[in-house]
Structure formats: C-alpha cells, structure tokens
Design a protein around this motif. Structure first.
Motif, PDB file in Angstrom:
ATOM      1  N   LEU A 106      -1.300  -2.563 -10.890  1.00 32.63           N
ATOM      2  CA  LEU A 106      -0.340  -3.541 -10.389  1.00 32.63           C
ATOM      3  C   LEU A 106       0.106  -4.407 -11.559  1.00 32.63           C
ATOM      4  O   LEU A 106      -0.721  -4.996 -12.248  1.00 32.63           O
ATOM      5  CB  LEU A 106      -0.969  -4.402  -9.299  1.00 32.63           C
ATOM      6  CG  LEU A 106      -1.585  -3.635  -8.117  1.00 32.63           C
ATOM      7  CD1 LEU A 106      -2.229  -4.606  -7.137  1.00 32.63           C
ATOM      8  CD2 LEU A 106      -0.536  -2.769  -7.420  1.00 32.63           C
ATOM      9  N   ARG A 108       0.846  -1.207   0.000  1.00 34.38           N
ATOM     10  CA  ARG A 108       0.000   0.000   0.000  1.00 34.38           C
ATOM     11  C   ARG A 108       0.878   1.252   0.000  1.00 34.38           C
ATOM     12  O   ARG A 108       0.565   2.234  -0.683  1.00 34.38           O
ATOM     13  CB  ARG A 108      -0.928  -0.016   1.207  1.00 34.38           C
ATOM     14  CG  ARG A 108      -2.015  -1.098   1.135  1.00 34.38           C
ATOM     15  CD  ARG A 108      -3.037  -0.927   2.255  1.00 34.38           C
ATOM     16  NE  ARG A 108      -3.963  -2.045   2.282  1.00 34.38           N
ATOM     17  CZ  ARG A 108      -3.844  -3.109   3.078  1.00 34.38           C
ATOM     18  NH1 ARG A 108      -2.829  -3.169   3.946  1.00 34.38           N
ATOM     19  NH2 ARG A 108      -4.707  -4.093   3.033  1.00 34.38           N
ATOM     20  N   GLN A 137      -6.710  -2.577 -13.088  1.00 31.70           N
ATOM     21  CA  GLN A 137      -6.110  -2.736 -11.762  1.00 31.70           C
ATOM     22  C   GLN A 137      -4.900  -3.662 -11.759  1.00 31.70           C
ATOM     23  O   GLN A 137      -3.913  -3.382 -11.079  1.00 31.70           O
ATOM     24  CB  GLN A 137      -7.148  -3.265 -10.764  1.00 31.70           C
ATOM     25  CG  GLN A 137      -8.273  -2.292 -10.456  1.00 31.70           C
ATOM     26  CD  GLN A 137      -9.261  -2.851  -9.448  1.00 31.70           C
ATOM     27  OE1 GLN A 137      -9.112  -3.975  -8.947  1.00 31.70           O
ATOM     28  NE2 GLN A 137     -10.284  -2.072  -9.134  1.00 31.70           N
ATOM     29  N   VAL A 177      -3.439   3.581  -9.852  1.00 24.85           N
ATOM     30  CA  VAL A 177      -2.215   2.802 -10.048  1.00 24.85           C
ATOM     31  C   VAL A 177      -2.582   1.380 -10.471  1.00 24.85           C
ATOM     32  O   VAL A 177      -3.493   0.767  -9.916  1.00 24.85           O
ATOM     33  CB  VAL A 177      -1.376   2.759  -8.755  1.00 24.85           C
ATOM     34  CG1 VAL A 177      -0.166   1.837  -8.908  1.00 24.85           C
ATOM     35  CG2 VAL A 177      -0.920   4.167  -8.379  1.00 24.85           C
ATOM     36  N   VAL A 207       2.085   1.823  -3.471  1.00 30.19           N
ATOM     37  CA  VAL A 207       1.028   2.452  -4.285  1.00 30.19           C
ATOM     38  C   VAL A 207       0.996   3.957  -4.024  1.00 30.19           C
ATOM     39  O   VAL A 207       0.908   4.766  -4.953  1.00 30.19           O
ATOM     40  CB  VAL A 207      -0.339   1.802  -3.985  1.00 30.19           C
ATOM     41  CG1 VAL A 207      -1.475   2.630  -4.596  1.00 30.19           C
ATOM     42  CG2 VAL A 207      -0.377   0.380  -4.513  1.00 30.19           C
ATOM     43  N   ALA A 239      -5.156   0.041  -5.114  1.00 27.74           N
ATOM     44  CA  ALA A 239      -4.376   0.608  -6.206  1.00 27.74           C
ATOM     45  C   ALA A 239      -5.283   1.342  -7.182  1.00 27.74           C
ATOM     46  O   ALA A 239      -4.977   2.457  -7.633  1.00 27.74           O
ATOM     47  CB  ALA A 239      -3.602  -0.492  -6.919  1.00 27.74           C
TER      48      ALA A 239
END
Length: 265
Positions: A127, A74, A160, A125, A77, A120
């Motif tokens: 992944l 986290r 995502q 953001v 992120v 995210a």
C-alpha cells in the motif's frame, strides 16, 4: 491517466512503439475492460503494470461507509494481484461533511490501514500512501506532506505500507528532501511520479498538472534525490490536464517520453 484518451489496447501498442516498458493503470478503465483481460493484454505486449491507482478514501465516520471503503480497497488489492503489480496507490480521502479535525481523520486512515495492510501483504501487494498538495486536504486527501504519509506508514512493516513520491504534490515542501531520504532508508518509497507545476491553475484545480519541463519543478533534482535514497523502481509520469487530453494520445506519449529524457533522466 496521462493519455486517458487511448483505450487500453491503444495504450499498450503505443508503449511498445515508443519503448515505454511499463504503465501505471487506473481501476475504472481496467474494470471496464475486464481485469483478467487487461492483465493478459499488458502481459502479451511484454509490458509490466507498475502501479494500480487508486485505493484509499479511508476517512469516513459512518460505519457503513467505512465498511464499504474497506471492501473496495480489498477488491483493489485483488485487482493488483491479478494484474501482476505489487503496488496499490492510496489517496487517503478528505474531510467528511461537517468534520474539521484533520488529526482525527488521519487516525481513521491508520485504523483502516491496520485492517488492510495484512490483507495486502498476504497478496504480495504494498500500500503506497500518496500525499497530495494541501489544496486537496478538504475534499481528497488529508495527508498533505511526505512527513505525514511516513508517520502513518511507519506504524506498519515497510513491505506492507510505504509512500508515493509525486513531484507535483511535494515540490514546494522544504522538508520533503529529508523525508525522501528517510523513506529510502526504510525501504518505503513504493512509487515515484513526475508532473510539473504550472500556473495559473484551472478552475477546479484538479486537472492542472503540467507537462514535464513546462513548469517550476526541478524534476531532474528530484529524480537525483530519489536515486540517492536507493529507489530503483519504475518512474511514472502522471498528468491530469484537459488540454493534453485533447491531443493525439500516441503523439502525446512520444512527447512525454522525449521530455522525460530531456528534463529528468
């Protein structure tokens, strides 16, 4: 990482000098310099942060270790959002001590992604799961092929979770070209990285990535495959190599840029 001998200010200056428009950053030097300061440095140089590396290491069995890994991801992120990059590269993690079940380890990655992917997404953001060559399966990454990475990513929205296409790790896999096309159709190619494969590998194998054009990988063919899959994002060169790190970093960056044009463009 290719020119880790350069400080962040030296790196941004060299990128501007040689016409490199963006840079993939690693968390340790960014944290040492200061996340906000690094974001300002890159922005003021007119560059973009293409990716941040790395998150991941999500295979822990111990509840405390798992909680710590989730918290660290986290934080990664948050760092991505501060740096203005939309892609966090994930190295998924190897087998915990005493464990031998690869499938169970991959399921723990999926469980972690179920918690991290929405977070995210809320921060803009993506992944990006990076499969690593099978020689790293025990200690660094139980995800060894693009097919395995996509099997995890496909459980989540493409905006995502997606994948990294890294030539160093997948060039040997005759199923990888089809996986690249599949990832492209789904909009899941979130990063494309180049490195060459040279042998013999050094002791420890980690720092054995070859300078592009020096090894066995048909880099231009891989770039064409990724192009055909619809990827239009940045292309990174990511090298871990002790011999290269002993060279002058500015001249190494120029050499990498020239070789990219010669062998991949």
């Amino acid at each position: 990482m290719t020119v880790r001998q350069l400080s962040l200010p030296e790196l941004t200056t060299a990128c501007v000098r040689w016409g490199v428009p963006g840079v993939g950053l690693w968390r340790a030097p960014v944290q040492e310099y200061g996340v906000a300061a690094a974001a300002r440095l890159v922005r003021d140089a007119g560059l973009r942060v293409t990716t941040l590396c790395r998150g991941g290491f999500l295979t822990a069995v111990d509840p405390g270790e798992r909680a710590a890994a989730l918290a660290d991801n986290r934080a990664a992120v948050d760092e991505c959002a501060a740096l203005g990059t939309g892609t966090l590269v994930l190295v998924s993690g190897g087998l915990p001590a005493g464990e031998r079940d690869l499938g169970a380890a991959r399921e723990r990655i999926a469980d972690a992604l179920a918690e991290l992917a929405p977070y995210a997404g809320e921060h803009g953001v993506r992944l990006a799961i990076e499969p690593l060559h099978p020689m790293f399966a025990s200690d660094r990454c139980v995800v060894s092929t693009l097919d395995q990475a996509l099997a995890l990513a496909e459980r989540f929205p493409a905006e995502q979770v997606g994948v990294v296409v890294d030539t160093y790790h997948i060039w040997w896999d005759d199923r990888a070209p089809d996986a690249v096309a599949r990832a492209g159709r789904q909009g899941r190619i979130h990063s494309f990285q180049l490195a060459d494969w040279v042998t013999p590998l050094p002791a420890g194998v980690l720092n054995g990535r070859g300078l592009i054009g020096d090894g066995a990988v048909d880099l231009r063919r891989w770039r064409e495959r990724v192009d055909a899959a619809g990827y239009t994002g940045p292309i990174e060169v990511e090298l871990f190599n002790d011999e290269l790190w002993r060279r002058d970093g500015v001249e190494l960056l120029a050499d990498v840029a020239r070789r990219y044009v010669r062998h991949a463009l």
